[in-house]
Each structure stands twice: as structure tokens, then as C-alpha cells.
Design a protein around this motif. Sequence first.
Motif, PDB file in Angstrom:
ATOM      1  N   ASP A 195      51.431  37.382  43.613  1.00  0.00           N
ATOM      2  CA  ASP A 195      50.791  38.537  42.988  1.00  0.00           C
ATOM      3  C   ASP A 195      49.330  38.252  42.666  1.00  0.00           C
ATOM      4  OD1 ASP A 195      53.259  39.866  43.068  1.00  0.00           O
ATOM      5  OD2 ASP A 195      53.828  39.059  41.117  1.00  0.00           O
ATOM      6  N   VAL A 196      49.048  37.023  42.250  1.00  0.00           N
ATOM      7  CA  VAL A 196      47.669  36.625  41.936  1.00  0.00           C
ATOM      8  C   VAL A 196      46.821  36.663  43.205  1.00  0.00           C
ATOM      9  CG1 VAL A 196      46.205  34.721  41.127  1.00  0.00           C
ATOM     10  CG2 VAL A 196      48.366  35.221  39.959  1.00  0.00           C
ATOM     11  N   PHE A 197      47.347  36.113  44.298  1.00  0.00           N
ATOM     12  CA  PHE A 197      46.604  36.126  45.561  1.00  0.00           C
ATOM     13  C   PHE A 197      46.354  37.558  46.033  1.00  0.00           C
ATOM     14  CE2 PHE A 197      48.243  31.667  46.793  1.00  0.00           C
ATOM     15  CZ  PHE A 197      47.102  31.073  46.298  1.00  0.00           C
ATOM     16  N   VAL A 198      47.369  38.414  45.935  1.00  0.00           N
ATOM     17  CA  VAL A 198      47.197  39.803  46.369  1.00  0.00           C
ATOM     18  C   VAL A 198      46.107  40.481  45.547  1.00  0.00           C
ATOM     19  CG1 VAL A 198      48.292  42.080  46.494  1.00  0.00           C
ATOM     20  CG2 VAL A 198      49.501  40.068  47.356  1.00  0.00           C
ATOM     21  N   CYS A 199      46.122  40.251  44.245  1.00  0.00           N
ATOM     22  CA  CYS A 199      45.098  40.834  43.369  1.00  0.00           C
ATOM     23  C   CYS A 199      43.698  40.366  43.786  1.00  0.00           C
ATOM     24  CB  CYS A 199      45.389  40.453  41.929  1.00  0.00           C
ATOM     25  SG  CYS A 199      44.212  41.128  40.746  1.00  0.00           S
ATOM     26  N   LYS A 200      43.548  39.085  44.057  1.00  0.00           N
ATOM     27  CA  LYS A 200      42.244  38.548  44.462  1.00  0.00           C
ATOM     28  C   LYS A 200      41.813  39.086  45.828  1.00  0.00           C
ATOM     29  CE  LYS A 200      42.264  34.333  41.782  1.00  0.00           C
ATOM     30  NZ  LYS A 200      42.017  32.901  41.792  1.00  0.00           N
ATOM     31  N   ILE A 201      42.761  39.151  46.763  1.00  0.00           N
ATOM     32  CA  ILE A 201      42.436  39.676  48.094  1.00  0.00           C
ATOM     33  C   ILE A 201      42.020  41.137  48.000  1.00  0.00           C
ATOM     34  CG2 ILE A 201      43.393  40.248  50.362  1.00  0.00           C
ATOM     35  CD1 ILE A 201      45.212  37.760  50.040  1.00  0.00           C
ATOM     36  N   ARG A 202      42.758  41.919  47.213  1.00  0.00           N
ATOM     37  CA  ARG A 202      42.398  43.338  47.052  1.00  0.00           C
ATOM     38  C   ARG A 202      40.965  43.485  46.555  1.00  0.00           C
ATOM     39  NH1 ARG A 202      48.004  45.252  44.276  1.00  0.00           N
ATOM     40  NH2 ARG A 202      48.948  46.160  46.130  1.00  0.00           N
ATOM     41  N   GLY A 203      40.596  42.652  45.603  1.00  0.00           N
ATOM     42  CA  GLY A 203      39.234  42.715  45.077  1.00  0.00           C
ATOM     43  C   GLY A 203      38.193  42.403  46.136  1.00  0.00           C
ATOM     44  N   LYS A 204      38.491  41.431  46.988  1.00  0.00           N
ATOM     45  CA  LYS A 204      37.541  41.023  48.021  1.00  0.00           C
ATOM     46  C   LYS A 204      37.486  42.025  49.184  1.00  0.00           C
ATOM     47  CE  LYS A 204      38.003  36.131  46.889  1.00  0.00           C
ATOM     48  NZ  LYS A 204      38.475  34.804  47.337  1.00  0.00           N
TER      49      LYS A 204
END
Length: 170
Positions: free
Chosen positions: A127-136
Motif C-alpha cells: 500500500d505504501v509503494f502504491v501511494c508513492k507511485i500514484r504521487g509520482k
Amino acid sequence: MSHPLRGTFVGNSIVRLADEGVPIGALSRTFKIPYDSAHGIVRQALEDGVIVDMPQADWPAGSRLRKPTTAPIRLEERPDFLASCKAAFGLTPAESRLLQCLLRARACTRPHLHAVVAPEAEPKIVDVFVCKIRGKLRKYQVRIDTIWGQGYAMGEESRRLVLALIGERS
């Protein structure tokens, strides 16, 4: 004027889920609050710039959510793909592997993504990775959709955008 639930666990959860595209009607039912209250929380978050888009009022009639893959995901080691994702989007190797899974399977469960991306870490890391990827990827209009209670998916338009931006073919 701020909504009374903003800043509470329920209010923060509603804003986070609305940002992931969960419709207001679903949020209202999930948190057992009136539709108008859920709508007010989301509208205020939109006005405050916390979220970018207002989600739908509810799921479309007769809609069926995409089912994520339950087959094991096997990724080939692709240093060129990892380098392309870093250059184009600033993704880390783990974030790039997660993106590669979504490009390949289009919809994946959290456990499958966890097994591929970071099996040594806690499952919440997905979930943390998805959140970071979405931001980028947000500035490129690339979306990673949440399949409620199951995993994540990437639509065909987002898939094409990512592949074009990193110079890959379908």
C-alpha cells in the motif's frame, strides 16, 4: 467551514479512500454516515486541495469490479525497465517492480504484489509503494485503481501512457 468529521479517523479515512476513487455512496454505506455528510467531507477536501478530483456518486448500476489475478506473478529481471522507470518517473527498483506487475497482469492482489515486490517486508508495504507511485505518476494522468478489499489494477489507457513514457511497446 470545515466538516465536523474532518480530522477524525472516519473523516481522514473517507478523504483517503475518495482520493483512491471510491464513490461517495460506498463511503457513506461503509462508514454508516449520511450521504450528505460523506459528500461534505469530500467536497471540503477538494476545496482545500487535499484531493484532486471528486469521486463518483456511486458505483455504476450493474458494474462488476475487475478481479485481480490469483496466479503467481513471475517477473523477468529487466535492468533496462528499472532504469527507464527511474529516469521517467523517479521510481525506486521496488516501485518499478510493482509497476511492472500491474503492467503485466493489469490487476493484482496485495499478497501477490507483496510476494514479488518485497517479501521480506510487512505486507502493508504494498500500500505504501502504491501511494508513492500514484504521487509520482499523477502528473502524467496515470491511474492505479484500488480493487476494494483485494488489490490494485491499471486500466488500459494508463498502461499505454506508462509504456509510451518509458519507450516500451505493448
